[in-house]
Design an enzyme around this catalytic site. Structure first.
Site, PDB file in Angstrom:
ATOM      1  N   LYS A 190      34.927  46.901  43.237  1.00 20.57           N
ATOM      2  CA  LYS A 190      34.793  46.570  41.817  1.00 20.57           C
ATOM      3  C   LYS A 190      33.975  47.649  41.134  1.00 20.57           C
ATOM      4  O   LYS A 190      32.749  47.599  41.082  1.00 20.57           O
ATOM      5  CB  LYS A 190      34.136  45.204  41.640  1.00 20.57           C
ATOM      6  N   SER A 223      42.871  42.045  37.370  1.00 27.98           N
ATOM      7  CA  SER A 223      41.661  41.240  37.223  1.00 27.98           C
ATOM      8  C   SER A 223      42.004  39.932  36.504  1.00 27.98           C
ATOM      9  O   SER A 223      42.759  39.124  37.022  1.00 27.98           O
ATOM     10  CB  SER A 223      40.577  42.041  36.493  1.00 27.98           C
TER      11      SER A 223
END
Length: 634
Positions: A217, A422
């Site tokens: 991430k 996402s």
């Protein structure tokens, strides 16, 4: 004398008050006049729209004309509603804001022209088209539509001063590619580069509080590093390589170039250019990227020869893209066949309402899905997702509506656009079936939180925060200029970790896969469409049409209409939607802003505006985000 002075003061007050009252009345009269004028214009537009039945005015297409594919603006999945009044004001002030062009409109025009007996060919003039690198799948879809058009045996000719890498992917489908002798075709591949500001923040004594879950991430890395992490490089290069491979293979096939030609052209540009004596245009021609070098008058003369001259003889016989779209109109449902609803979530996912083309508002999208749920004639839903994600809360609001549709027995098929990562994957996961393009950027299953405080910066200039509170969390009131309480940081990190676990559960339930498996391919890592299919994040590869056909099959429909669910503004709403802001512009209050767009610092202002809009999109009520910033390639 005193009494005279007092009398003069009273009289002066009366005169001053009288002037103020007259001025106020004149201002009020002006405002009323403006409102009345806008009201009249709104009524006229509304009446004319009603008289026309809501359809565009008739546009004639000359027999034997070429369809001039000349899109002007940024290629998008869903365009923002155009306000003609505001557009006129922008032009009056010299504000040059780029328009938005829907890929679906371009494809619709090409498909109509294929069987339109009035259209003799296709001319590609792509100089006004801008496509971000993250829009790769849209470019491939347009290129595929042109390939299909060519089966009609109508000629396709590309003209231009030069071709950007994105423009060239479309132009490569032409039978002939013409370019100006001073033009160029520069192919440089795909890349992901960020500005890293950890050291800058340290020098400014700004404290970044970062909360995240996931090895890959990388959205917050610019705040915590001065370079890209090895994990981020690995993930980014993996999907960028597929994008580039697909691009190169597509161009090489279209231009009948040997395999590896595009890679060589990009890698060996300096020696290749030297062989062409520094002439970019000649290099492109020798390499087989363009067919002929012609000046603008020569290109025009060639098109006149090919399609004939128009009525006044100044140009070739053609109909421009925007006019052709008005001429062919949109297919209207007959009202009898069952419907497949098309709902689009395009842009950053934000909490609350948001206009189409600006962002994907959680409440807005949920309302459209509810409309499809309540409509008895809607038998299935195709959910088109083109989003890097955003607010985790808004994503969940949308997902809940999708689950309601499934509970009602209405199949839900997701069609991923160029980007469904996402939060974009969060809202895709509950679908009965997920379709993606080979070049769709997806995955990025992860959560992050970011908060900056300026206690050390403030201390440098002698500003300190102190006080008392009734609990350990009370210091949150002063956070910003004051530090973030340690207990608050613990709470946020726990919330982020729980958010990631919830993300894993959402995907696990939606895809019918084990939580640990999702975690192994999650961790915030970005995947490309064809790889995502192998990982079971995506079911099938195909375009929007394929997803619609799949939804029809699941609903057992042979005859059906596709109905796009959108919030349509009336002409009256379009004019009065921002009446106050436009009144300010008319008063000249935004003139400085308009001039700024024309200054030498225009690009800088645009970048600052973009950063402000980015920060403004972070509006999740819990401060948790499922968003892939690294996916939003420029």
């Amino acid at each position: 004398m005193p009494s005279e002075n007092q009398g003069f003061s009273v009289w002066g007050f009366i005169k001053g008050f009288g002037k103020l009252l007259i001025g106020f009345l004149l201002l009020l009269q002006g405002i009323i006049g403006l409102v009345v004028m806008l009201l009249i214009v709104g009524v006229i537009v509304s009446v004319s729209d009603n008289l026309a039945g809501g359809k565009a005015a008739r546009v004639d297409v000359p027999k034997g004309a070429a369809l001039l594919l000349n899109p002007q603006g940024v290629l998008v999945e869903q365009a923002e509603e155009v306000d003609p009044f505001e557009k006129a004001l922008e032009e009056a002030y010299g504000v040059d804001e780029p328009d938005q062009v829907e890929a679906r409109d371009i494809i619709r025009a090409i498909r109509k022209a294929k069987t339109d007996e009035r259209v003799a060919g296709l001319v590609l003039d792509l100089g006004g088209l801008y496509a971000p690198a993250s829009s790769a799948s849209k470019l491939h879809d347009i290129a595929a539509a042109i390939e299909d058009f060519k089966t009609s045996e109508k000629p396709v000719i590309a003209v231009g001063d030069y071709y950007s890498q994105e423009q060239y992917l479309i132009a490569s489908r032409a039978d002939e590619i013409l370019m100006h002798g001073f033009g160029n075709v520069v192919l440089y591949g795909y890349g992901s580069y960020e500005a890293y500001i950890k050291s800058l923040l340290e020098k400014l004594k700004v404290t970044s509080h970062i909360f995240r879950v996931g090895t890959f991430k990388s959205a917050v890395e610019p705040f915590m590093r001065d370079d890209m992490s090895p994990e981020a490089k690995e993930a980014n290069l993996a999907y960028l390589s597929v994008l580039w491979r697909e691009y190169a293979a597509s161009v090489e096939k279209a231009r009948a170039l040997p395999q590896g030609s595009v890679q060589r052209y990009a890698d060996e540009m300096p020696p290749l250019l030297e062989q062409a004596n520094g002439d970019f245009a000649k290099l492109a021609q020798r390499y087989g990227l363009v067919d002929d070098l012609k000046s603008r008058p020569q290109q025009l003369a060639y098109l006149k020869e090919k399609f004939g001259a128009d009525k006044d003889g100044k140009s070739f016989k053609h109909v421009a893209l925007s006019r052709y779209l008005k001429a062919v109109g949109e297919a209207e449902p007959d009202g009898e066949a069952p419907n497949i609803a098309l709902v689009t979530a395009a842009g950053v996912i934000v909490d609350g309402e948001a206009p189409a083309g600006v962002a994907a508002g959680g409440d807005t999208i949920a309302k459209l899905l509810k409309k499809a749920h309540d409509d008895e004639n809607v038998k299935a839903v195709v959910f088109r997702v083109d989003s890097p994600g955003g607010s985790a809360f808004a994503s969940e609001i949308i997902r809940e509506r999708l689950l309601e549709l499934k509970e009602a027995g209405k199949p839900v098929v997701v069609s991923m656009g160029s980007l469904a990562a996402s939060g974009g994957y969060w809202i895709s996961s509950p679908a009965d079936e997920i379709w993606a393009a080979p070049t769709t950027i997806t995955g990025s299953i992860g959560i992050f939180g970011l908060l900056t405080t300026f206690e050390n910066t403030a201390a440098e200039i002698g500003v300190y925060v102190d006080g008392v509170g009734t609990s350990r969390l009370s210091p949150l009131i002063a956070t910003g200029v004051g530090p973030l309480p340690e207990v608050a940081a613990e709470l946020i990190q726990q919330s982020v970790e729980e958010g990631y676990e919830r993300f894993l559960r959402v995907v696990s339930e939606g895809r019918g896969l084990e939580r640990d498996y999702i975690d192994s391919i999650g961790q915030g890592r970005v995947w490309i469409g064809e790889t995502a299919q192998g990982l079971k994040l995506v079911d099938k590869l195909g375009d929007l049409d394929a997803a619609v056909a799949a939804a029809a099959e699941r609903a057992g429909l042979e005859e059906y209409d596709v109905v796009e669910m959108v919030e349509k503004l009336t002409p009256f709403q379009r004019i009065f939607g921002g009446a106050a802001a436009r009144a300010m512009k008319l008063a000249g209050l935004d003139f400085a802003e308009a001039r700024a767009h024309q200054s030498a610092l225009r690009k800088l202002f645009a970048q600052i505006k973009g950063e402000i809009e980015l920060l403004d999109s972070f509006n999740d009520p819990s401060g948790l985000y499922a968003r892939c910033l690294s996916c939003e390639l420029r």
